[in-house]
Design a protein around this motif. Structure first.
Motif, PDB file in Angstrom:
ATOM      1  N   SER A  27      32.801  80.098 -21.426  1.00 15.21           N
ATOM      2  CA  SER A  27      33.177  78.887 -20.711  1.00 15.21           C
ATOM      3  C   SER A  27      34.466  78.316 -21.272  1.00 15.21           C
ATOM      4  O   SER A  27      35.354  77.895 -20.537  1.00 15.21           O
ATOM      5  N   GLN A  28      34.571  78.325 -22.603  1.00 14.47           N
ATOM      6  CA  GLN A  28      35.779  77.820 -23.245  1.00 14.47           C
ATOM      7  C   GLN A  28      36.979  78.691 -22.877  1.00 14.47           C
ATOM      8  O   GLN A  28      38.063  78.190 -22.617  1.00 14.47           O
ATOM      9  N   SER A  29      36.760  80.018 -22.859  1.00 14.44           N
ATOM     10  CA  SER A  29      37.852  80.936 -22.555  1.00 14.44           C
ATOM     11  C   SER A  29      38.344  80.774 -21.129  1.00 14.44           C
ATOM     12  O   SER A  29      39.536  80.907 -20.841  1.00 14.44           O
ATOM     13  N   SER A  30      37.407  80.461 -20.220  1.00 13.06           N
ATOM     14  CA  SER A  30      37.760  80.402 -18.803  1.00 13.06           C
ATOM     15  C   SER A  30      38.697  79.268 -18.459  1.00 13.06           C
ATOM     16  O   SER A  30      39.374  79.303 -17.434  1.00 13.06           O
ATOM     17  N   ILE A  31      38.732  78.243 -19.324  1.00 11.14           N
ATOM     18  CA  ILE A  31      39.578  77.089 -19.013  1.00 11.14           C
ATOM     19  C   ILE A  31      40.925  77.149 -19.721  1.00 11.14           C
ATOM     20  O   ILE A  31      41.736  76.251 -19.582  1.00 11.14           O
ATOM     21  N   LYS A  32      41.167  78.206 -20.486  1.00 10.68           N
ATOM     22  CA  LYS A  32      42.447  78.318 -21.169  1.00 10.68           C
ATOM     23  C   LYS A  32      43.559  78.564 -20.162  1.00 10.68           C
ATOM     24  O   LYS A  32      43.422  79.364 -19.244  1.00 10.68           O
ATOM     25  N   ALA A  33      44.645  77.853 -20.356  1.00  8.90           N
ATOM     26  CA  ALA A  33      45.766  77.947 -19.418  1.00  8.90           C
ATOM     27  C   ALA A  33      46.238  79.385 -19.284  1.00  8.90           C
ATOM     28  O   ALA A  33      46.469  80.077 -20.277  1.00  8.90           O
ATOM     29  N   ALA A  34      46.386  79.811 -18.022  1.00  6.90           N
ATOM     30  CA  ALA A  34      46.933  81.129 -17.697  1.00  6.90           C
ATOM     31  C   ALA A  34      46.174  82.265 -18.379  1.00  6.90           C
ATOM     32  O   ALA A  34      46.729  83.327 -18.624  1.00  6.90           O
ATOM     33  N   LEU A  36      45.294  82.674 -21.372  1.00  7.63           N
ATOM     34  CA  LEU A  36      45.831  83.063 -22.670  1.00  7.63           C
ATOM     35  C   LEU A  36      44.743  82.973 -23.732  1.00  7.63           C
ATOM     36  O   LEU A  36      43.737  82.297 -23.564  1.00  7.63           O
ATOM     37  N   ASP A  37      44.956  83.664 -24.830  1.00  4.60           N
ATOM     38  CA  ASP A  37      44.001  83.648 -25.926  1.00  4.60           C
ATOM     39  C   ASP A  37      44.743  83.322 -27.218  1.00  4.60           C
ATOM     40  O   ASP A  37      45.986  83.292 -27.252  1.00  4.60           O
ATOM     41  N   THR A  38      43.989  83.084 -28.285  1.00  3.02           N
ATOM     42  CA  THR A  38      44.576  82.695 -29.568  1.00  3.02           C
ATOM     43  C   THR A  38      44.041  83.544 -30.699  1.00  3.02           C
ATOM     44  O   THR A  38      42.842  83.818 -30.770  1.00  3.02           O
ATOM     45  N   ALA A  39      44.923  83.961 -31.575  1.00  2.00           N
ATOM     46  CA  ALA A  39      44.553  84.633 -32.826  1.00  2.00           C
ATOM     47  C   ALA A  39      45.201  83.850 -33.958  1.00  2.00           C
ATOM     48  O   ALA A  39      46.344  83.407 -33.834  1.00  2.00           O
ATOM     49  N   THR A  40      44.469  83.650 -35.037  1.00  2.00           N
ATOM     50  CA  THR A  40      45.015  82.947 -36.189  1.00  2.00           C
ATOM     51  C   THR A  40      44.931  83.884 -37.392  1.00  2.00           C
ATOM     52  O   THR A  40      43.839  84.240 -37.832  1.00  2.00           O
ATOM     53  N   LYS A  54      56.205  87.330 -33.207  1.00  2.00           N
ATOM     54  CA  LYS A  54      56.855  86.739 -32.034  1.00  2.00           C
ATOM     55  C   LYS A  54      57.623  87.782 -31.218  1.00  2.00           C
ATOM     56  O   LYS A  54      57.961  87.546 -30.062  1.00  2.00           O
ATOM     57  N   GLU A  55      57.877  88.964 -31.807  1.00  4.38           N
ATOM     58  CA  GLU A  55      58.612  90.003 -31.099  1.00  4.38           C
ATOM     59  C   GLU A  55      57.703  90.931 -30.286  1.00  4.38           C
ATOM     60  O   GLU A  55      58.193  91.767 -29.530  1.00  4.38           O
ATOM     61  N   LEU A  56      56.402  90.763 -30.414  1.00  2.00           N
ATOM     62  CA  LEU A  56      55.475  91.642 -29.708  1.00  2.00           C
ATOM     63  C   LEU A  56      55.361  91.259 -28.234  1.00  2.00           C
ATOM     64  O   LEU A  56      55.230  90.084 -27.887  1.00  2.00           O
ATOM     65  N   ARG A  57      55.404  92.251 -27.381  1.00  2.27           N
ATOM     66  CA  ARG A  57      55.222  92.043 -25.948  1.00  2.27           C
ATOM     67  C   ARG A  57      53.822  91.491 -25.696  1.00  2.27           C
ATOM     68  O   ARG A  57      52.821  92.027 -26.174  1.00  2.27           O
ATOM     69  N   GLY A  58      53.736  90.381 -24.960  1.00  4.47           N
ATOM     70  CA  GLY A  58      52.457  89.752 -24.682  1.00  4.47           C
ATOM     71  C   GLY A  58      52.178  88.548 -25.553  1.00  4.47           C
ATOM     72  O   GLY A  58      51.281  87.754 -25.250  1.00  4.47           O
ATOM     73  N   ILE A  92      48.746  82.413 -33.076  1.00  3.94           N
ATOM     74  CA  ILE A  92      49.412  83.331 -32.142  1.00  3.94           C
ATOM     75  C   ILE A  92      48.775  83.204 -30.762  1.00  3.94           C
ATOM     76  O   ILE A  92      47.601  83.550 -30.581  1.00  3.94           O
ATOM     77  N   ILE A  93      49.534  82.681 -29.814  1.00  4.58           N
ATOM     78  CA  ILE A  93      49.069  82.591 -28.435  1.00  4.58           C
ATOM     79  C   ILE A  93      49.514  83.855 -27.722  1.00  4.58           C
ATOM     80  O   ILE A  93      50.696  84.187 -27.717  1.00  4.58           O
ATOM     81  N   PHE A  94      48.563  84.557 -27.107  1.00  4.52           N
ATOM     82  CA  PHE A  94      48.906  85.833 -26.491  1.00  4.52           C
ATOM     83  C   PHE A  94      48.215  86.005 -25.142  1.00  4.52           C
ATOM     84  O   PHE A  94      47.207  85.356 -24.841  1.00  4.52           O
ATOM     85  N   ASP A  95      48.791  86.896 -24.346  1.00  3.27           N
ATOM     86  CA  ASP A  95      48.248  87.228 -23.036  1.00  3.27           C
ATOM     87  C   ASP A  95      47.453  88.522 -23.159  1.00  3.27           C
ATOM     88  O   ASP A  95      48.032  89.596 -23.345  1.00  3.27           O
ATOM     89  N   PRO A  96      46.124  88.456 -23.082  1.00  2.26           N
ATOM     90  CA  PRO A  96      45.298  89.656 -23.244  1.00  2.26           C
ATOM     91  C   PRO A  96      45.592  90.752 -22.221  1.00  2.26           C
ATOM     92  O   PRO A  96      45.240  91.911 -22.446  1.00  2.26           O
ATOM     93  N   LYS A  97      46.235  90.400 -21.117  1.00  2.00           N
ATOM     94  CA  LYS A  97      46.577  91.402 -20.119  1.00  2.00           C
ATOM     95  C   LYS A  97      47.753  92.262 -20.575  1.00  2.00           C
ATOM     96  O   LYS A  97      47.977  93.349 -20.047  1.00  2.00           O
ATOM     97  N   GLN A  98      48.509  91.760 -21.545  1.00  2.00           N
ATOM     98  CA  GLN A  98      49.670  92.495 -22.043  1.00  2.00           C
ATOM     99  C   GLN A  98      49.455  93.047 -23.445  1.00  2.00           C
ATOM    100  O   GLN A  98      50.009  94.096 -23.793  1.00  2.00           O
TER     101      GLN A  98
END
Length: 214
Positions: A27-34, A36-40, A54-58, A92-98
């Motif tokens: 439920s928490q993941s579903s409301i994240k903008a676009a 996106l996911d987070t890794a710390t 910051k140089e990684l694609r995605g 690190i905010i990242f796009d799991p699709k990329q």
């Protein structure tokens, strides 16, 4: 070394796909903008960690800061004393699709020495420890599973000492720490420490970099 770690990560990625999030986490993941996911992650000095990830694609955004300690709103000077309990870390905010969390772990485990306890090279202290601050059960299980496989395969001469602990709070570091390498590439630490590390990183992960960095 990179080939060994990559092989381990690839062979267990299928098994890790079975690590499902709880309904609350979904439920928490579903409301994240676009979506996106987070890794710390903490790999030593956050200037170097930020410059690489910051140089990684995605990867959408990397923020340098502090995590894992007991001091509220710590300053950089306080963290440097080693008394706050915090580690220098990056959000690190990242796009799991990329780029997947598995791929971020591949970079994490190959681009610093996860067998060094409370240090990275000449940076010594608990603030420079290797750590994964997981945001959900899937991240926790993946991190623990990979560490076990890396140790079982003896990919490093010594056991991995990376902490795997729950994410609680992340304190953003002072403004001058953000994009530090980009803004201070000519200072001695950047030229002598970060630049050589970044050069090796770009060569090792050329296929994962953003187009502008190829």
């Amino acid at each position: 070394m990179k080939k060994i770690i990559c092989y381990i990560l690839l062979t267990v990625s299928g098994a890790c796909a079975a690590f499902a999030q709880s309904p609350k986490e979904k439920s928490q993941s579903s409301i994240k903008a676009a979506h996106l996911d987070t890794a710390t992650l903490a790999t030593g000095c956050f200037w170097c960690t930020e410059a690489k990830f910051k140089e990684l694609r995605g990867v959408v955004k990397v923020t340098s800061g502090f995590a894992g300690g007991h001091t509220v709103n710590p300053t950089y000077e306080q963290v440097c004393t080693g008394t706050t309990g915090h580690a220098e870390a990056c959000n690190i905010i990242f796009d799991p699709k990329q780029i997947s969390f598995d791929e971020l772990l591949e970079v994490f485990f190959t681009d610093h020495d996860p067998t060094q306890l409370n240090r990275q090279g000449n940076d010594v202290g608990t603030q420079y420890r290797s750590a994964i601050f997981y945001h959900n059960s899937a991240q926790k299980q993946k991190a623990q599973y990979y560490i076990k496989k890396i140790n079982d395969e003896k990919a490093y001469p010594n056991p991995v000492v990376t902490q795997v602990v729950p994410f609680k709070v992340f304190y953003k570091a002072e403004g001058y720490h953000q994009n530090y390498f980009s803004k201070n590439g000519s200072v001695p630490y950047c030229k002598l420490v970060i630049q050589p590390e970044l050069d090796k990183f770009r060569k090792a992960f050329a296929n994962k970099l953003k187009t502008s960095n190829k």
